[in-house]
Enzyme design. Structure first.
Site, short mmCIF file in Angstrom:
data_model
loop_
_atom_site.label_atom_id
_atom_site.label_comp_id
_atom_site.label_asym_id
_atom_site.label_seq_id
_atom_site.Cartn_x
_atom_site.Cartn_y
_atom_site.Cartn_z
N ARG A 61 1.27 -1.14 -0.20
CA ARG A 61 -0.18 -0.44 -0.09
C ARG A 61 1.03 1.40 -0.50
O ARG A 61 0.46 2.33 -1.09
CB ARG A 61 -0.87 -0.10 0.75
N HIS A 65 0.97 4.03 -2.83
CA HIS A 65 0.51 6.02 -2.35
C HIS A 65 2.04 6.16 -3.76
O HIS A 65 1.52 7.76 -3.21
CB HIS A 65 0.19 5.60 -1.28
N ASN A 93 -3.12 9.25 3.99
CA ASN A 93 -2.64 8.53 4.21
C ASN A 93 -1.75 8.34 5.88
O ASN A 93 -0.87 6.82 6.02
CB ASN A 93 -1.34 9.39 3.40
N HIS A 193 -5.30 -6.19 -2.57
CA HIS A 193 -6.62 -6.03 -1.23
C HIS A 193 -6.71 -7.19 -0.75
O HIS A 193 -7.83 -7.69 0.07
CB HIS A 193 -7.85 -5.37 -1.58
#
Length: 331
Positions: A61, A65, A93, A193
């Site tokens: 993740r 990001h 975040n 995910h």
């Protein structure tokens, strides 16, 4: 002097004035300058993942990001200071797990002892993420190296770049498209995910007072919704309460995520809608039926993400510390 020589001379004089060729990324970028790079990163990754099994999901993740906002330049690793609020303190975040940052910092620290000033934090993050994905059962893919680190990081730069659970699928598709990713690549990347978790506040609207006619989102499996209600009962008082994105095989990188979507066991609304929307359903069905197809598509898309807007040459720097530029950044 011959006619040919007279014509050639001006061209030769121009050669030193041409800009140098842009440095290129390569899988063996550190072969001579830091030959133990891969082993050092791998050793740190294995130790960290065994100690904290959620590290892989967190790093994945963090990597995405970072790359999707301004390119893969480790700008997300920079801490805020009294003069500047950095990307990592943008609201979207703030839930990124500390263990994801920690694994990069540990690897960078060891690399600085072995090869000071050589390896960028951006390359450490890219390599560590690939190793962690592979370690929990996901596909192994080549990571090209040679990125430079950003010298700045601003929280305001994050807005509009990262998909949120309450966004419409059309908005998310447009967001990915603006970065050069197809719908199929978006569906494959969302398969990340299959590991990790989401906090209750990210999906509470699906399980509590969904509408005037339904207590929970009718696209959600009723038994799953009831289980989540119990889990998240105190989420308003404890924002850390979270649920696994894949309740069936939460620690394993596999295609179970897509099988879950077909059964109404998608945790986030933005995920569940992909199982019914005609633009995304064919890919959800493909990856649910064929894990090899998912792995191949995910690996290809991750390679594409990993080189998104990278900085090379003098466009960035090799940070001595991943949490701060070599020169203090002001507002």
């Amino acid at each position: 002097m011959t006619m040919a020589s007279r014509l050639l001379l001006p061209l030769l004089l121009l050669i030193p004035l041409l800009p140098p060729a842009e440095p290129k990324l390569s899988v063996d970028y550190y072969k001579k300058s830091c030959p133990n790079f891969a082993k050092i990163v791998q050793d740190v990754v294995v130790e960290k993942q065994l100690a904290v099994p959620t590290t892989a999901a967190g790093a994945l993740r963090l990597f995405f990001h970072d790359c999707i906002v301004g390119g893969c330049d480790a700008s997300l690793l920079i801490s805020s200071n009294p003069f500047n609020r950095a990307e990592r303190d943008n609201e979207v975040n703030q839930a990124l797990p500390g263990d994801a940052f920690d694994v990069v910092i540990r690897a960078k620290t060891k690399l600085e002892l072995e090869c000071p000033g050589i390896v960028s934090c951006a390359d450490v993050l890219a390599e560590a993420t690939r190793d962690l994905v592979s370690m929990v059962g996901g596909p192994y893919f080549p990571v090209r190296l040679g990125r430079k680190d950003s010298v700045e990081s601003r929280a305001t730069d994050v807005e509009g770049h990262i998909a949120l659970p309450n966004m419409s699928l059309t908005h998310i598709i447009e967001q990915f498209s603006s970065k050069g990713f197809s719908v199929q690549e978006m569906v494959a990347l969302t398969g990340a995910h299959t590991i990790g978790f989401s906090h209750c506040f990210e999906f509470a609207n699906r399980i509590y007072n969904f509408s005037s006619t339904a207590d929970h989102d009718p696209t959600m499996n009723p038994d799953y919704a009831q289980g989540l209600k119990k889990l998240c009962a105190n989420y308003k008082n404890d924002s850390t309460i979270a649920a696994f994105n894949d309740p069936m095989t939460p620690g394993k990188f596999d295609n179970m995520y897509y099988l879950n979507l077909q059964k109404g066991v998608g945790l986030l609304a933005s995920d569940q809608i992909m199982a019914s929307d005609p633009r995304t359903k064919p890919f959800v069905d493909l990856y649910a039926a064929n894990q090899s197809a998912f792995f191949e598509a995910f690996a290809h898309a991750m390679e594409k993400v990993s080189v998104h807007n990278v900085k090379t040459g003098k466009k960035g720097e090799v940070r001595r510390r991943c949490d701060a530029p070599n020169t203090l950044q002001g507002s």
